[in-house]
Design a protein around this motif. Structure first.
Motif, PDB file in Angstrom:
ATOM      1  N   GLY A  87     -32.770  -4.490 -22.217  1.00  0.00           N
ATOM      2  CA  GLY A  87     -31.394  -4.490 -21.724  1.00  0.00           C
ATOM      3  C   GLY A  87     -30.845  -5.891 -21.569  1.00  0.00           C
ATOM      4  N   ARG A  88     -31.670  -6.806 -21.046  1.00  0.00           N
ATOM      5  CA  ARG A  88     -31.228  -8.204 -20.878  1.00  0.00           C
ATOM      6  C   ARG A  88     -31.042  -8.882 -22.233  1.00  0.00           C
ATOM      7  NH1 ARG A  88     -35.198  -7.826 -16.795  1.00  0.00           N
ATOM      8  NH2 ARG A  88     -36.736  -9.019 -18.014  1.00  0.00           N
ATOM      9  N   LEU A  89     -31.959  -8.635 -23.159  1.00  0.00           N
ATOM     10  CA  LEU A  89     -31.874  -9.282 -24.463  1.00  0.00           C
ATOM     11  C   LEU A  89     -30.696  -8.753 -25.278  1.00  0.00           C
ATOM     12  CD1 LEU A  89     -35.668  -9.434 -25.443  1.00  0.00           C
ATOM     13  CD2 LEU A  89     -34.235 -11.246 -24.472  1.00  0.00           C
ATOM     14  N   VAL A  90     -30.378  -7.484 -25.131  1.00  0.00           N
ATOM     15  CA  VAL A  90     -29.224  -6.906 -25.821  1.00  0.00           C
ATOM     16  C   VAL A  90     -27.943  -7.598 -25.372  1.00  0.00           C
ATOM     17  CG1 VAL A  90     -27.776  -4.829 -25.888  1.00  0.00           C
ATOM     18  CG2 VAL A  90     -30.218  -4.672 -26.430  1.00  0.00           C
ATOM     19  N   GLU A  91     -27.852  -7.920 -24.093  1.00  0.00           N
ATOM     20  CA  GLU A  91     -26.671  -8.622 -23.588  1.00  0.00           C
ATOM     21  C   GLU A  91     -26.583 -10.026 -24.172  1.00  0.00           C
ATOM     22  OE1 GLU A  91     -26.627  -8.590 -19.367  1.00  0.00           O
ATOM     23  OE2 GLU A  91     -26.423  -6.397 -19.206  1.00  0.00           O
ATOM     24  N   GLN A  92     -27.728 -10.666 -24.411  1.00  0.00           N
ATOM     25  CA  GLN A  92     -27.724 -12.018 -24.973  1.00  0.00           C
ATOM     26  C   GLN A  92     -27.335 -12.033 -26.451  1.00  0.00           C
ATOM     27  OE1 GLN A  92     -31.663 -13.273 -22.391  1.00  0.00           O
ATOM     28  NE2 GLN A  92     -31.367 -14.241 -24.360  1.00  0.00           N
ATOM     29  N   ARG A  93     -27.684 -10.991 -27.175  1.00  0.00           N
ATOM     30  CA  ARG A  93     -27.444 -10.862 -28.616  1.00  0.00           C
ATOM     31  C   ARG A  93     -28.362 -11.754 -29.454  1.00  0.00           C
ATOM     32  NH1 ARG A  93     -24.640  -7.072 -27.134  1.00  0.00           N
ATOM     33  NH2 ARG A  93     -22.630  -6.421 -28.014  1.00  0.00           N
ATOM     34  N   GLU A  94     -28.588 -12.993 -29.019  1.00  0.00           N
ATOM     35  CA  GLU A  94     -29.507 -13.881 -29.731  1.00  0.00           C
ATOM     36  C   GLU A  94     -30.629 -14.300 -28.793  1.00  0.00           C
ATOM     37  OE1 GLU A  94     -27.866 -17.203 -31.760  1.00  0.00           O
ATOM     38  OE2 GLU A  94     -26.332 -16.035 -32.821  1.00  0.00           O
ATOM     39  N   PHE A  95     -31.854 -14.336 -29.325  1.00  0.00           N
ATOM     40  CA  PHE A  95     -33.005 -14.711 -28.503  1.00  0.00           C
ATOM     41  C   PHE A  95     -34.173 -15.068 -29.414  1.00  0.00           C
ATOM     42  CE2 PHE A  95     -33.021 -10.126 -29.129  1.00  0.00           C
ATOM     43  CZ  PHE A  95     -34.319  -9.838 -29.519  1.00  0.00           C
ATOM     44  N   THR A 106     -42.184 -19.396 -33.221  1.00  0.00           N
ATOM     45  CA  THR A 106     -40.781 -19.083 -32.938  1.00  0.00           C
ATOM     46  C   THR A 106     -40.309 -17.996 -33.900  1.00  0.00           C
ATOM     47  OG1 THR A 106     -39.866 -20.727 -34.477  1.00  0.00           O
ATOM     48  CG2 THR A 106     -40.321 -21.458 -32.220  1.00  0.00           C
ATOM     49  N   LEU A 107     -39.393 -17.162 -33.436  1.00  0.00           N
ATOM     50  CA  LEU A 107     -38.809 -16.089 -34.243  1.00  0.00           C
ATOM     51  C   LEU A 107     -37.364 -15.917 -33.788  1.00  0.00           C
ATOM     52  CD1 LEU A 107     -39.629 -14.035 -36.456  1.00  0.00           C
ATOM     53  CD2 LEU A 107     -40.194 -12.434 -34.621  1.00  0.00           C
ATOM     54  N   PRO A 108     -36.466 -16.803 -34.255  1.00  0.00           N
ATOM     55  CA  PRO A 108     -35.070 -16.778 -33.755  1.00  0.00           C
ATOM     56  C   PRO A 108     -34.306 -15.584 -34.322  1.00  0.00           C
ATOM     57  CG  PRO A 108     -35.651 -18.892 -34.812  1.00  0.00           C
ATOM     58  CD  PRO A 108     -36.687 -17.895 -35.205  1.00  0.00           C
ATOM     59  N   LEU A 109     -33.877 -14.683 -33.444  1.00  0.00           N
ATOM     60  CA  LEU A 109     -33.272 -13.423 -33.862  1.00  0.00           C
ATOM     61  C   LEU A 109     -31.848 -13.249 -33.318  1.00  0.00           C
ATOM     62  CD1 LEU A 109     -36.262 -10.955 -33.274  1.00  0.00           C
ATOM     63  CD2 LEU A 109     -35.501 -11.919 -35.459  1.00  0.00           C
ATOM     64  N   ARG A 110     -31.047 -12.569 -34.124  1.00  0.00           N
ATOM     65  CA  ARG A 110     -29.756 -12.047 -33.651  1.00  0.00           C
ATOM     66  C   ARG A 110     -29.798 -10.532 -33.873  1.00  0.00           C
ATOM     67  NH1 ARG A 110     -26.333 -14.411 -37.099  1.00  0.00           N
ATOM     68  NH2 ARG A 110     -25.962 -16.211 -35.734  1.00  0.00           N
ATOM     69  N   ILE A 111     -29.345  -9.774 -32.890  1.00  0.00           N
ATOM     70  CA  ILE A 111     -29.398  -8.330 -33.031  1.00  0.00           C
ATOM     71  C   ILE A 111     -27.999  -7.728 -33.075  1.00  0.00           C
ATOM     72  CG2 ILE A 111     -31.664  -8.023 -31.993  1.00  0.00           C
ATOM     73  CD1 ILE A 111     -30.309  -7.377 -29.356  1.00  0.00           C
ATOM     74  N   GLU A 144     -31.582  -9.805 -37.375  1.00  0.00           N
ATOM     75  CA  GLU A 144     -31.275 -10.832 -38.364  1.00  0.00           C
ATOM     76  C   GLU A 144     -31.895 -12.148 -37.921  1.00  0.00           C
ATOM     77  OE1 GLU A 144     -27.374 -13.329 -39.999  1.00  0.00           O
ATOM     78  OE2 GLU A 144     -27.126 -11.665 -38.585  1.00  0.00           O
ATOM     79  N   LEU A 145     -32.549 -12.829 -38.851  1.00  0.00           N
ATOM     80  CA  LEU A 145     -33.074 -14.158 -38.554  1.00  0.00           C
ATOM     81  C   LEU A 145     -31.929 -15.162 -38.556  1.00  0.00           C
ATOM     82  CD1 LEU A 145     -36.325 -14.269 -40.726  1.00  0.00           C
ATOM     83  CD2 LEU A 145     -36.220 -14.402 -38.236  1.00  0.00           C
ATOM     84  N   VAL A 146     -31.824 -15.971 -37.495  1.00  0.00           N
ATOM     85  CA  VAL A 146     -30.775 -16.991 -37.434  1.00  0.00           C
ATOM     86  C   VAL A 146     -31.308 -18.367 -37.814  1.00  0.00           C
ATOM     87  CG1 VAL A 146     -29.405 -15.729 -35.762  1.00  0.00           C
ATOM     88  CG2 VAL A 146     -31.144 -17.322 -34.946  1.00  0.00           C
ATOM     89  N   ALA A 147     -32.615 -18.476 -37.969  1.00  0.00           N
ATOM     90  CA  ALA A 147     -33.267 -19.701 -38.454  1.00  0.00           C
ATOM     91  C   ALA A 147     -34.647 -19.302 -38.960  1.00  0.00           C
ATOM     92  CB  ALA A 147     -33.380 -20.748 -37.341  1.00  0.00           C
TER      93      ALA A 147
END
Length: 414
Positions: free
Chosen positions: A142-150, A406-411, A388-391
């Motif tokens: 729930g917290r990560l969904v609010e961030q969108r990127e993590f 590291t695994l930079p993600l956007r959801i 989606e990978l952002v990097a």
């Protein structure tokens, strides 16, 4: 240069393999950065070289095919663990820490200690943990969904096991960050004393002191899995020291493999979006999907055994007291065992993979690792449409484990 063996040539220059006195010999270094960064071409070369291969660099044997890895793991009488499950032979050199009385032990000691852990982790106990694990997974996602990127590693794959597993064991929250470097020390120690081992051991003293301080009866919560181990002392099944060592084994084995497994699961669902969609449409595939992650991108790549007698494998004689490196991850992609082994397919029946081992030393905590991952994938499936990978992700090289730093993600949310 081309790699040669008795029946001709194979793929260009992945490992040099040639027939010497009827045994395949390889010049590969399975602990080099190049091998660890992309092991699969090397695995293929070793598998095709023969059922057992001599690794010239270390003077040890290697088995990379599914049949031989499985057979060695199930024959503890011939391939023992008590001489260490790493490159070091405990009968010839002292280990850097007291050997595990579960992982680095054989019967009868192993039988006694494993019985205690098996009882503590019976299905009824896992059922009790499920509600708590699922609640924590829902809150984190729930917290990560609010961030969108993590960062899929730091913010999810590390954060979740570092919360739920120590809670279940009964470890206080202060200092839990020490669990990750301790796991790195343990799993890098199974390889040679190379740069990865030296880096992992740089802060060994304080980390080891913290771990040992958390393994005593006085340090554990009264209702956790750790205290249940000490109840076996009260029942006369273990000594006080043995109970502390089993808690230590819990802490070293129960975090890192799950961290790497979760990170690899996120990577697979990002790299193969059609498989994530298949899972979302049919959540009953979640358990199956994690087994396929374990097969396809095994967080645990290798372990060693040591022969206890002369034995012949595929017509090649092995002597008594010889180290044998078992390539779990290679066995998991052996075309002799799997159809389309290099294809990630969440609908595949992946039972029989070697990632959790098999036989008497099969991972005792595998039910907990499955529970954690199923809780996370279940929470993600409800809220996340795609990743989606952002990097570019970065690998975390380890002598035994395979995963990401590291695994930079956007959801994209549902």
């Amino acid at each position: 240069m081309p790699a040669k063996r008795g029946s001709g040539q194979q793929g260009a220059g992945v490992v040099g393999v040639q027939a010497v006195l009827s045994r395949p010999v390889s010049t590969a270094d399975p602990f080099s950065h190049g091998f660890l960064s992309d092991p699969y071409p090397h695995h293929e070369a070793l598998r095709e070289a023969g059922p057992v291969v001599w690794l010239e660099r270390y003077g040890i044997w290697a088995m990379a095919r599914h049949e031989q890895v499985r057979d060695a793991l199930t024959d503890w009488q011939t391939y023992c663990s008590s001489a260490g499950v790493g490159l070091s032979d405990f009968r010839k050199e002292p280990p850097w820490r007291p050997p595990s009385i579960i992982l680095e032990a054989d019967p009868p000691l192993h039988t006694r200690t494993r019985a205690v852990l098996t009882r503590i982790l019976l299905p009824a106990a896992i059922k009790v943990l499920r509600e708590r694990f699922e609640r924590e997974a829902e809150a984190l996602i729930g917290r990560l969904v609010e961030q969108r990127e993590f960062d899929g590693v730091a913010d999810l794959a590390e954060a979740y096991p570092l919360k739920v597993f120590p809670d279940a064991v009964g470890i206080s929250e202060e200092g839990r960050e020490n669990l990750l470097p301790y796991g790195s020390m343990v799993f890098n120690s199974f390889g040679p004393r190379n740069d990865l081992f030296q880096q992992a051991m740089a802060c060994a003293g304080p980390v080891r002191e913290w771990i040992m301080s958390k393994c005593s009866r006085a340090a554990l919560a009264p209702d956790g899995l750790g205290m249940q181990i000490f109840h076996a002392v009260d029942a006369g099944e273990l000594s006080e020291d043995e109970a502390g060592m089993l808690v230590r084994s819990f802490l070293s084995a129960g975090i890192d493999t799950t961290v790497y497994g979760l990170g690899n699961a996120l990577y697979c669902m990002t790299r193969y979006p059609e498989q994530w969609q298949a899972l979302r449409k049919n959540p009953s595939l979640i358990r199956n999907a994690f087994e396929e992650v374990l097969r396809f991108e095994a967080p645990l790549q290798t372990f060693f055994r040591t022969t206890t007698r002369p034995v012949e494998v595929g017509g090649v004689p092995l002597g008594d007291g010889e180290k044998v490196l078992l390539f779990f991850a290679s066995a998991n992609r052996d075309p002799r065992r799997w159809e389309r082994p290099d294809t990630f397919d969440v609908s595949r029946r992946a039972a029989g993979h070697m990632t959790f081992g098999t036989g008497i030393h099969g991972c005792v905590g595998q039910a907990v690792a499955r529970l954690e991952t199923e809780a996370i994938l279940g929470a993600l499936a409800k809220r996340v449409e795609s990743f989606e990978l952002v990097a570019e992700p970065t690998r975390r090289l380890n002598n035994t484990l395979r995963g990401f730093d590291t695994l930079p993600l956007r959801i994209k949310t549902v």
